[in-house]
Design an enzyme around this catalytic site. Structure first.
Site, mmCIF file in Angstrom:
data_model
loop_
_atom_site.group_PDB
_atom_site.id
_atom_site.type_symbol
_atom_site.label_atom_id
_atom_site.label_comp_id
_atom_site.label_asym_id
_atom_site.label_seq_id
_atom_site.Cartn_x
_atom_site.Cartn_y
_atom_site.Cartn_z
ATOM 1 N N SER A 204 8.286 2.091 -1.374
ATOM 2 C CA SER A 204 7.677 0.123 -1.561
ATOM 3 C C SER A 204 8.058 0.812 -3.459
ATOM 4 O O SER A 204 8.055 1.926 -4.187
ATOM 5 C CB SER A 204 6.422 0.062 -1.597
ATOM 6 O OG SER A 204 5.677 -1.178 -1.720
ATOM 7 N N GLY A 241 9.822 -3.076 0.823
ATOM 8 C CA GLY A 241 10.616 -1.995 -0.163
ATOM 9 C C GLY A 241 11.100 -2.491 -1.483
ATOM 10 O O GLY A 241 11.267 -1.812 -2.643
ATOM 11 N N GLU A 279 11.301 -6.364 6.867
ATOM 12 C CA GLU A 279 9.175 -6.700 6.469
ATOM 13 C C GLU A 279 8.779 -6.627 4.759
ATOM 14 O O GLU A 279 8.389 -5.749 4.574
ATOM 15 C CB GLU A 279 8.701 -5.075 7.004
ATOM 16 C CG GLU A 279 9.305 -5.069 8.825
ATOM 17 C CD GLU A 279 8.507 -3.407 9.190
ATOM 18 O OE1 GLU A 279 8.272 -2.947 8.259
ATOM 19 O OE2 GLU A 279 9.416 -3.201 9.750
ATOM 20 N N PRO A 280 9.478 -7.245 3.830
ATOM 21 C CA PRO A 280 8.808 -7.241 2.843
ATOM 22 C C PRO A 280 7.469 -7.367 2.779
ATOM 23 O O PRO A 280 6.778 -8.516 3.588
ATOM 24 C CB PRO A 280 10.230 -8.469 1.716
ATOM 25 C CG PRO A 280 10.558 -9.372 3.038
ATOM 26 C CD PRO A 280 10.169 -8.549 4.515
ATOM 27 N N GLY A 281 7.171 -6.923 1.328
ATOM 28 C CA GLY A 281 5.316 -7.157 0.794
ATOM 29 C C GLY A 281 5.448 -7.669 -0.692
ATOM 30 O O GLY A 281 4.741 -9.260 -0.359
ATOM 31 N N ARG A 282 5.497 -6.688 -1.028
ATOM 32 C CA ARG A 282 5.631 -7.245 -2.296
ATOM 33 C C ARG A 282 5.643 -7.980 -2.924
ATOM 34 O O ARG A 282 5.752 -8.909 -3.975
ATOM 35 C CB ARG A 282 5.898 -5.515 -3.233
ATOM 36 C CG ARG A 282 5.519 -5.489 -4.847
ATOM 37 C CD ARG A 282 6.129 -4.404 -4.938
ATOM 38 N NE ARG A 282 5.545 -2.986 -4.626
ATOM 39 C CZ ARG A 282 4.565 -2.620 -5.098
ATOM 40 N NH1 ARG A 282 3.768 -3.358 -6.172
ATOM 41 N NH2 ARG A 282 4.180 -1.367 -4.347
ATOM 42 N N CYS A 319 -17.491 2.574 -11.714
ATOM 43 C CA CYS A 319 -17.567 4.007 -11.641
ATOM 44 C C CYS A 319 -16.425 4.617 -11.373
ATOM 45 O O CYS A 319 -17.080 6.199 -11.702
ATOM 46 C CB CYS A 319 -19.351 4.341 -11.795
ATOM 47 S SG CYS A 319 -20.563 3.133 -12.474
HETATM 48 C C1 LIG Z 1 5.770 -0.446 8.255
HETATM 49 C C2 LIG Z 1 5.559 -1.268 6.477
HETATM 50 N N1 LIG Z 1 7.191 -1.925 6.343
HETATM 51 C C3 LIG Z 1 6.248 -3.160 5.368
HETATM 52 C C4 LIG Z 1 6.055 -2.355 4.228
HETATM 53 C C5 LIG Z 1 5.660 -3.446 3.204
HETATM 54 O O1 LIG Z 1 6.694 -2.842 1.869
HETATM 55 P P1 LIG Z 1 7.225 -3.425 0.428
HETATM 56 O O2 LIG Z 1 5.628 -4.541 0.343
HETATM 57 O O3 LIG Z 1 7.552 -2.154 -0.048
HETATM 58 O O4 LIG Z 1 8.142 -4.349 0.958
HETATM 59 C C6 LIG Z 1 5.284 -1.357 4.908
HETATM 60 C C7 LIG Z 1 4.051 -1.021 3.209
HETATM 61 O O5 LIG Z 1 3.209 0.003 3.350
HETATM 62 C C8 LIG Z 1 5.102 -0.706 5.426
HETATM 63 O O6 LIG Z 1 4.399 0.308 5.365
#
Ligand SMILES: Cc1ncc(COP(=O)(O)O)c(C=O)c1O
Length: 368
Positions: A204, A241, A279-282, A319
């Site tokens: 990531s 990533g 599979e973009p998240g961030r 804490c």
């Molecule tokens: C299998 C898989 N796909 C996609 C993602 C999303 O990655 P990113 O947020 O870096 O794009 C992750 C994050 O841990 C993951 O484990």
């Protein structure tokens, strides 16, 4: 992780001094925050729908051959999922619970990938009952489990690839050795599964485009090998990533340039018929989030002052010392009651927060 933090002085939030004036475009954001402060108690996290859409369109424009499957682990708020359904995205889910959530919100089962390489038997059974056939794996025992509980499932082999320079390294935990790929894909077929493709994840917040380029080269080789062994593959999943700029003055993040190189590599190495997903998240959700919070206390320790600013640590109320926004941010002196906002914090923040840890409620999410 360090974040861009900008204080707004209390008590009636006049225009922010020096720090915000040096940043060209924050006034719209600050006006929005002022309006939201009248309606919501701090802490809250704004999620801007316009930014979700902007990030999605940026991805589509730069990588038109690659369909993004939003990794909901980054932030599973229903409004975010609904926004991406409307925009036509697919979804990466890590569990049956996430799968049920996106299905209940209206996602199409054909546009879901169960992207967890080790799944419980119960979760695989849920995938079968909900008819979500596409899933990843990276080891042979998983194939036996999938073939028992979901014969005919479409499996993508996740391979181990370089994660150099990424903020979160995922190759320590996931991925089959590329050298074993064609054997394990044949094994999948012999067990009555449909070997459909490959997946990888470069880690990531990967600012190192070489990770993607090398991973694509390795994958293209496996595609060729598999074809020779009569196991034609059709889907290439290039994972997540994709990096974002967490701070205004951060250097080294240039998604457009990275995407250009990735696209070139795809065109050079793969047959046109291969379908690409990611599979973009961030990247999709991080820039949309702004945490708005308030100073509840302060302490002077080894005070380092530079002109109008102090080198400061900003920490949350629990804490635990993990609960820290930044250990070394230069900001003007803050007073109890001052409002502070943190940009680009939409991914892996509220999603990873443990509700009511130490009795503190998590920041409420406010979609705008
Ligand atoms: C299998 C898989 N796909 C996609 C993602 C999303 O990655 P990113 O947020 O870096 O794009 C992750 C994050 O841990 C993951 O484990």
């Amino acid at each position: 992780m360090r974040r861009e933090t900008v204080p707004i002085p209390a008590p009636d939030l006049p225009a922010s001094p020096k720090l915000s004036k040096s940043k060209p475009d924050v006034s719209g954001v600050e006006n929005l925050i002022r309006a939201m402060l009248k309606k919501h108690r701090t802490p809250f996290m704004l999620i801007r729908g316009s930014v979700l859409e902007r990030q999605f369109q940026r991805f589509r424009k730069c990588l038109p051959e690659v369909m993004p499957y939003y990794a909901i682990k980054a932030n599973p708020h229903p409004k975010i999922i609904k926004t991406f359904i409307k925009l036509g995205a697919g979804f990466d889910v890590a569990s049956a619970s996430e799968m049920k959530q996106v299905l209940a919100l209206g996602a199409s089962r054909d546009k879901i990938i169960f992207a967890n390489t080790v799944k419980s038997a119960e979760d695989i059974i849920t995938a079968r009952r909900r008819q979500v056939p596409m899933m990843t794996f990276d080891n042979e025992p998983e194939l036996y489990k999938i073939s028992e509980h979901y014969p005919g499932a479409q499996v993508l082999l996740r391979i181990k690839v370089g994660n150099e320079g990424s903020v979160v390294n995922l190759s320590l935990k996931f991925g089959a050795d590329p050298e074993d790929a064609h054997l394990i894909l044949r094994k999948a077929r012999s067990l009555g599964l449909v070997p459909t493709g490959l997946s990888f994840h470069v880690g990531s917040q990967s600012k190192n485009v070489e990770n993607y380029l090398q991973a694509l080269e390795i994958s293209a080789h496996i595609f060729d090998q598999a074809k020779e062994h009569d196991v034609p593959l059709k889907i290439m999943d290039i994972g997540g990533g994709f990096p974002i700029q967490h701070f205004d003055n951060e250097i080294g993040v240039n998604f457009e340039r990275m995407a250009f190189q990735i696209r070139k590599q795809i065109r050079q190495l793969f047959d046109k018929k291969v379908q690409f997903i990611a599979e973009p998240g961030r990247f999709l959700v991080g820039p949309a989030g702004i945490l708005v919070t308030q100073v509840t206390g302060r302490a002077f320790r080894n005070t380092l002052r530079r002109g109008q600013t102090f080198l400061s640590a900003l920490a949350g109320p629990t804490c635990d010392s993990f609960d820290t926004l930044s250990l070394d941010v230069e900001i003007p002196e803050l007073y109890v009651g001052d409002v502070v906002y943190v940009k680009n914090i939409g991914a892996y923040s509220s999603a990873s927060a443990v509700a009511n840890f130490n009795g503190f409620p998590p920041a409420k999410i406010v979609p705008v």
